[in-house]
Each structure stands twice: as C-alpha cells, then as structure tokens.
Design an enzyme around this catalytic site. Structure first.
Site, mmCIF file in Angstrom:
data_model
loop_
_atom_site.group_PDB
_atom_site.id
_atom_site.type_symbol
_atom_site.label_atom_id
_atom_site.label_comp_id
_atom_site.label_asym_id
_atom_site.label_seq_id
_atom_site.Cartn_x
_atom_site.Cartn_y
_atom_site.Cartn_z
ATOM 1 N N GLU A 84 0.412 -7.453 -3.945
ATOM 2 C CA GLU A 84 0.212 -8.868 -3.614
ATOM 3 C C GLU A 84 -0.985 -9.438 -4.362
ATOM 4 O O GLU A 84 -1.988 -8.745 -4.573
ATOM 5 C CB GLU A 84 -0.023 -8.994 -2.105
ATOM 6 C CG GLU A 84 -0.253 -10.400 -1.613
ATOM 7 C CD GLU A 84 -0.731 -10.417 -0.161
ATOM 8 O OE1 GLU A 84 -0.308 -11.311 0.582
ATOM 9 O OE2 GLU A 84 -1.542 -9.533 0.219
ATOM 10 N N HIS B 280 -8.652 -13.004 3.082
ATOM 11 C CA HIS B 280 -7.818 -12.476 2.011
ATOM 12 C C HIS B 280 -8.497 -12.671 0.654
ATOM 13 O O HIS B 280 -8.816 -13.797 0.266
ATOM 14 C CB HIS B 280 -6.464 -13.184 2.011
ATOM 15 C CG HIS B 280 -5.557 -12.742 0.913
ATOM 16 N ND1 HIS B 280 -4.846 -11.562 0.966
ATOM 17 C CD2 HIS B 280 -5.253 -13.301 -0.277
ATOM 18 C CE1 HIS B 280 -4.150 -11.421 -0.129
ATOM 19 N NE2 HIS B 280 -4.373 -12.465 -0.918
ATOM 20 N N ASP C 119 -4.245 -4.017 -1.421
ATOM 21 C CA ASP C 119 -3.746 -3.592 -0.114
ATOM 22 C C ASP C 119 -3.190 -2.174 -0.121
ATOM 23 O O ASP C 119 -2.811 -1.645 0.932
ATOM 24 C CB ASP C 119 -2.667 -4.560 0.385
ATOM 25 C CG ASP C 119 -3.249 -5.909 0.778
ATOM 26 O OD1 ASP C 119 -4.479 -6.015 0.895
ATOM 27 O OD2 ASP C 119 -2.465 -6.860 0.972
#
Length: 257
Positions: A33, A176, A44
């Site tokens: 991602e 994030h 991640d």
C-alpha cells in the site's frame, strides 16, 4: 543447517523438531500500500514482521512468512485504492488465505500461534479468517490450537504517546505514513526512507462517514494523512520498545512461557 528463527530458512526436519517443542509461531499479515513519497509500498509488511521477529526472539518462537497483501486501502485510514502500487485483495480472499495458512500450521502440530496485524483495514477480515480456521479444525478434531490475533499499534504506553504527541494523539487511522510509521521505518529499514521527500500537505480532514464513489479530493495528494515531520529513529525505538515489551508480556501470559 541453521539456527534461524525464520520458518522459511529452516529445513522441514528442523521445523518439525521446533514445533514438537511447542514453540509459538508468529505470523504477520500486512499489505502492499502507498505510504507517501518518502516511504516504500511495503511499510505494512516490514513493521509487523520486524516486531514479530523481535518478540519471537524474546520467547524462543518461529516467524512464518508474512502475508504481503491486505484488505482494500480506505481513504480515511490508508489513502485509498487510487494510488499506484496499492495492491489489495477482497475481504473474503484475505479471510480464506488466513484460514488456509492457520489450518496447515495446525495440521503440522502448531499449538501456539500469534498473528500480528500490520494494516488497519485487515482487522475484521483477519478475525473472520481465524474464526473459519478454528471451526474447521474443530470439525477435524483439532482443538488444541490457541491463537492470539493482535494489532501491534495497540501495545504502547500512554506515556510514550504523550512524549510523541504533547498536543494530543491524532489517532491510529490518521497516523498513516506519518510520525509513527516513519520513525519505526527509520529503525527497521532506514535505507528505504527519504526524509527529504516528506510532504507537508496534511493533515487530512475527513468527515465521520464514508462516501461512495470516493471523492479523490478528500485525501491529501501525497497520501500522507497526518504529519511525518520530526520523525526520528529515536522516536521509532520508543515505540518499538513498547510494542515488543508489551506483546511479549501478553504472549508469555497467554502461553504460560
């Protein structure tokens, strides 16, 4: 052959011997991602794998290969699917992959399994995968597997967050590609971090609902949802020390290690 704790570096007899000793197995589940222009697509995967490895070292465990694809990136927690490189799977697919891996581990004798989530959106598909696996194992007469499923970011001291965010923690979803993940990447893979490319177009401001189809203008153009400025390896170590210590404590408690 080797003293490695990585499952994929062991021969099958070495693996069989370790499993016979009832050692815990750690399985990280991540995602491929976008994480802004300054971080790689594999954040991640790298972070939960690194934390799982350190906890496994503390308790004498084995680290299984990480599942590198996760559930679809969402705008309010990962920027969304529109960013090139973000390669995701459906919730049902992820659940079935996790189900199959858990079943195979159990069929070969694993009795203690720790699943470490590295992607916010994975939580409920992973929960479903565990539930499906446990039901099928029970059907097959295997009832001695204990699974701990966790999000590594939940294992942090309040005092640490206060040090990092003296004006208030914005929340895990907005972090994030921001201060937390960038700082930990500066510990685990500093070679993949380019602090010169840290953007300044955040923090994102989202409504308290989801809209379909997604409005691309609701997400900062960089894909970074909060601020990554001020990220350092020192701060990353504050977080990692908490994650490892608190997860280790939980694993020792639940598995009586």
């Amino acid at each position: 052959m080797t003293a490695s704790i990585r499952m994929d570096e062991l021969s099958w007899p070495e693996y069989q011997q370790k499993i016979a000793q009832n050692v815990p197995v750690f399985l990280a589940v991540g995602a491929t991602e976008q994480h802004g222009p300054h971080l790689p697509l594999g954040v991640d995967v790298i972070l939960p794998t690194g934390i799982a490895t350190r906890v496994a070292q503390e308790v004498g465990g084995i680290v299984a290969p990480t599942i590198p694809y996760g559930y679809k990136s969402q705008p309010r927690s990962g920027g969304g699917q529109a960013f090139p490189g973000t390669t995701s799977v459906d919730a049902h697919t992820l659940s079935l992959v996790l189900r199959d891996v858990i079943r195979n581990l159990a069929y070969h004798g694993v009795k203690r399994l720790v699943i470490v989530n590295g992607h916010f959106e994975n939580t409920w598909p992973m929960t479903e995968g565990v539930d499906l696996a446990m039901r099928e194992l029970h059907r097959d007469g295997i009832d001695d597997l204990v699974v701990l499923r966790l999000e590594y970011w939940d294992f942090v001291e309040t005092a640490t967050l206060d040090r990092l965010f003296p004006e208030g923690f914005p929340g895990t979803a907005l972090e994030h590609a921001s201060l937390l993940e960038t700082s930990m990447m500066l510990v685990f893979r500093p070679d993949l971090v380019d602090m010169d490319l840290v953007p300044s177009d955040g923090p994102a401001v989202f409504p308290t609902y989801d809209r379909h189809p997604v409005d691309p203008d609701m997400v900062p153009k960089s894909g970074v949802l909060a601020r990554a400025q001020g990220s350092t390896a020192e701060k990353g170590n504050w977080l990692i020390d908490d994650h490892v210590a608190l997860i280790t404590k939980a694993v020792r408690k639940e598995f009586s290690l």
